[in-house]
Design a protein around this motif. Structure first.
Motif, PDB file in Angstrom:
ATOM      1  N   VAL A   1      10.264  12.565   6.659  1.00  0.00           N
ATOM      2  CA  VAL A   1      10.082  11.530   5.639  1.00  0.00           C
ATOM      3  C   VAL A   1      10.701  12.055   4.352  1.00  0.00           C
ATOM      4  O   VAL A   1      10.292  13.109   3.856  1.00  0.00           O
ATOM      5  N   PRO A   2      11.684  11.346   3.801  1.00  0.00           N
ATOM      6  CA  PRO A   2      12.241  11.793   2.530  1.00  0.00           C
ATOM      7  C   PRO A   2      11.156  11.860   1.450  1.00  0.00           C
ATOM      8  O   PRO A   2      10.376  10.920   1.283  1.00  0.00           O
ATOM      9  N   LEU A   3      11.109  12.987   0.742  1.00  0.00           N
ATOM     10  CA  LEU A   3      10.188  13.182  -0.373  1.00  0.00           C
ATOM     11  C   LEU A   3      11.042  13.221  -1.628  1.00  0.00           C
ATOM     12  O   LEU A   3      11.921  14.075  -1.767  1.00  0.00           O
ATOM     13  N   LEU A   4      10.801  12.253  -2.516  1.00  0.00           N
ATOM     14  CA  LEU A   4      11.629  12.061  -3.701  1.00  0.00           C
ATOM     15  C   LEU A   4      10.751  12.083  -4.943  1.00  0.00           C
ATOM     16  O   LEU A   4       9.543  11.872  -4.865  1.00  0.00           O
TER      17      LEU A   4
ATOM     18  N   GLN B   1       6.546   4.306  -0.298  1.00  0.00           N
ATOM     19  CA  GLN B   1       5.238   4.666  -0.841  1.00  0.00           C
ATOM     20  C   GLN B   1       5.431   5.410  -2.160  1.00  0.00           C
ATOM     21  O   GLN B   1       6.232   6.350  -2.237  1.00  0.00           O
ATOM     22  N   ILE B   2       4.698   4.978  -3.188  1.00  0.00           N
ATOM     23  CA  ILE B   2       4.832   5.556  -4.522  1.00  0.00           C
ATOM     24  C   ILE B   2       3.532   6.258  -4.911  1.00  0.00           C
ATOM     25  O   ILE B   2       2.460   5.637  -4.921  1.00  0.00           O
ATOM     26  N   ILE B   3       3.640   7.536  -5.233  1.00  0.00           N
ATOM     27  CA  ILE B   3       2.496   8.307  -5.725  1.00  0.00           C
ATOM     28  C   ILE B   3       2.592   8.341  -7.248  1.00  0.00           C
ATOM     29  O   ILE B   3       3.555   8.880  -7.807  1.00  0.00           O
ATOM     30  N   GLY B   4       1.618   7.740  -7.908  1.00  0.00           N
ATOM     31  CA  GLY B   4       1.565   7.758  -9.361  1.00  0.00           C
ATOM     32  C   GLY B   4       0.448   8.672  -9.835  1.00  0.00           C
ATOM     33  O   GLY B   4      -0.134   9.442  -9.068  1.00  0.00           O
ATOM     34  N   LYS B   5       0.147   8.558 -11.104  1.00  0.00           N
ATOM     35  CA  LYS B   5      -0.867   9.410 -11.722  1.00  0.00           C
ATOM     36  C   LYS B   5      -2.237   9.276 -11.048  1.00  0.00           C
ATOM     37  O   LYS B   5      -2.935  10.262 -10.834  1.00  0.00           O
TER      38      LYS B   5
ATOM     39  N   ARG C   1       3.057   7.785  10.011  1.00  0.00           N
ATOM     40  CA  ARG C   1       3.430   6.393  10.265  1.00  0.00           C
ATOM     41  C   ARG C   1       4.918   6.168  10.013  1.00  0.00           C
ATOM     42  O   ARG C   1       5.399   5.051  10.036  1.00  0.00           O
ATOM     43  N   HIS C   2       5.633   7.227   9.747  1.00  0.00           N
ATOM     44  CA  HIS C   2       7.097   7.211   9.574  1.00  0.00           C
ATOM     45  C   HIS C   2       7.544   6.226   8.500  1.00  0.00           C
ATOM     46  O   HIS C   2       8.394   5.372   8.727  1.00  0.00           O
ATOM     47  N   ILE C   3       6.944   6.378   7.348  1.00  0.00           N
ATOM     48  CA  ILE C   3       7.317   5.592   6.178  1.00  0.00           C
ATOM     49  C   ILE C   3       8.756   5.948   5.794  1.00  0.00           C
ATOM     50  O   ILE C   3       9.227   7.050   6.084  1.00  0.00           O
ATOM     51  N   PRO C   4       9.487   5.037   5.138  1.00  0.00           N
ATOM     52  CA  PRO C   4      10.892   5.319   4.815  1.00  0.00           C
ATOM     53  C   PRO C   4      11.073   6.373   3.723  1.00  0.00           C
ATOM     54  O   PRO C   4      12.098   7.053   3.687  1.00  0.00           O
ATOM     55  N   ALA C   5      10.081   6.510   2.838  1.00  0.00           N
ATOM     56  CA  ALA C   5      10.156   7.519   1.770  1.00  0.00           C
ATOM     57  C   ALA C   5       8.825   7.586   1.042  1.00  0.00           C
ATOM     58  O   ALA C   5       8.100   6.594   0.955  1.00  0.00           O
TER      59      ALA C   5
ATOM     60  N   HIS D   1      14.475  -2.352   4.139  1.00  0.00           N
ATOM     61  CA  HIS D   1      14.631  -3.759   4.511  1.00  0.00           C
ATOM     62  C   HIS D   1      13.639  -4.682   3.830  1.00  0.00           C
ATOM     63  O   HIS D   1      13.714  -5.890   4.009  1.00  0.00           O
ATOM     64  N   VAL D   2      12.674  -4.137   3.100  1.00  0.00           N
ATOM     65  CA  VAL D   2      11.653  -4.972   2.462  1.00  0.00           C
ATOM     66  C   VAL D   2      11.660  -4.748   0.951  1.00  0.00           C
ATOM     67  O   VAL D   2      11.951  -3.650   0.482  1.00  0.00           O
ATOM     68  N   THR D   3      11.332  -5.805   0.227  1.00  0.00           N
ATOM     69  CA  THR D   3      11.337  -5.713  -1.236  1.00  0.00           C
ATOM     70  C   THR D   3      10.017  -5.197  -1.795  1.00  0.00           C
ATOM     71  O   THR D   3       9.942  -4.839  -2.955  1.00  0.00           O
ATOM     72  N   SER D   4       9.009  -5.162  -0.977  1.00  0.00           N
ATOM     73  CA  SER D   4       7.694  -4.693  -1.422  1.00  0.00           C
ATOM     74  C   SER D   4       7.606  -3.178  -1.340  1.00  0.00           C
ATOM     75  O   SER D   4       8.232  -2.549  -0.497  1.00  0.00           O
ATOM     76  N   ILE D   5       6.803  -2.619  -2.214  1.00  0.00           N
ATOM     77  CA  ILE D   5       6.499  -1.185  -2.187  1.00  0.00           C
ATOM     78  C   ILE D   5       4.981  -1.057  -2.083  1.00  0.00           C
ATOM     79  O   ILE D   5       4.263  -2.050  -2.161  1.00  0.00           O
ATOM     80  N   ASN D   6       4.509   0.171  -1.940  1.00  0.00           N
ATOM     81  CA  ASN D   6       3.068   0.384  -1.828  1.00  0.00           C
ATOM     82  C   ASN D   6       2.656   1.626  -2.597  1.00  0.00           C
ATOM     83  O   ASN D   6       3.338   2.646  -2.541  1.00  0.00           O
ATOM     84  N   ARG D   7       1.557   1.507  -3.309  1.00  0.00           N
ATOM     85  CA  ARG D   7       0.873   2.683  -3.862  1.00  0.00           C
ATOM     86  C   ARG D   7      -0.271   2.961  -2.905  1.00  0.00           C
ATOM     87  O   ARG D   7      -1.178   2.141  -2.780  1.00  0.00           O
ATOM     88  N   PRO D   8      -0.232   4.088  -2.206  1.00  0.00           N
ATOM     89  CA  PRO D   8      -1.126   4.300  -1.066  1.00  0.00           C
ATOM     90  C   PRO D   8      -2.532   4.804  -1.388  1.00  0.00           C
ATOM     91  O   PRO D   8      -3.096   5.598  -0.639  1.00  0.00           O
TER      92      PRO D   8
END
Length: 137
Positions: free
Chosen positions: A111-114, A57-61, A85-89, A33-40
């Motif tokens: 939590v979907p892990l993609l 939530q995006i895990i990068g290098k 915290r039941h993040i969407p993915a 529902h939100v356009t923002s993402i987060n690198r945690p």
């Protein structure tokens, strides 16, 4: 967020050809529902002030490198705090490997892990553009 426009997580998976490592029992019903993402990065250090659990939530290098430097017990605690915290993915960019704790916790908290083959910045910019287009009034 009931009653607001959402984008099915499954359409994001299809659009970006994401690899599904773990999916929740509600995977087909999950809406973004939100356009923002987060690198945690800050959250993996334990800082949750102003954290919005509705963001993907995006895990990068950089996040992966940090997670690689801490012991398994601490890594599990930090990932547990995030996923509880039941993040969407949780999406891993650059086709980076995942830690077994990630998979275990994704299943525990549903939590979907993609995983994406794209670089972190390319994936994020494409995802934000996709969400802005599909969530526009």
């Amino acid at each position: 967020m009931e009653g607001t426009k959402g984008v099915p997580l499954s359409s994001i998976v299809k659009e970006f050809k994401l690899e599904v490592l773990a999916q929740s029992s509600q995977f087909d019903q999950t809406q973004i529902h939100v356009t923002s993402i987060n690198r945690p990065g800050l959250q993996l250090m334990g800082f949750y002030e102003y954290f919005n659990p509705e963001r993907m939530q995006i895990i990068g290098k950089m996040e992966f490198a940090y997670l690689s430097t801490i012991d398994e017990e601490t890594r599990t605690q930090r990932l547990d705090a995030l996923m509880s915290r039941h993040i969407p993915a949780l999406i891993i960019a650059r086709e980076l490997p995942y830690f077994s704790e990630m998979l275990d916790l994704a299943k525990k908290y549903e939590v979907p892990l993609l995983r994406s083959k794209e670089s972190t910045s390319n994936f994020i910019s494409g995802l934000i553009a996709f969400l802005n287009l599909n969530l526009a009034p």
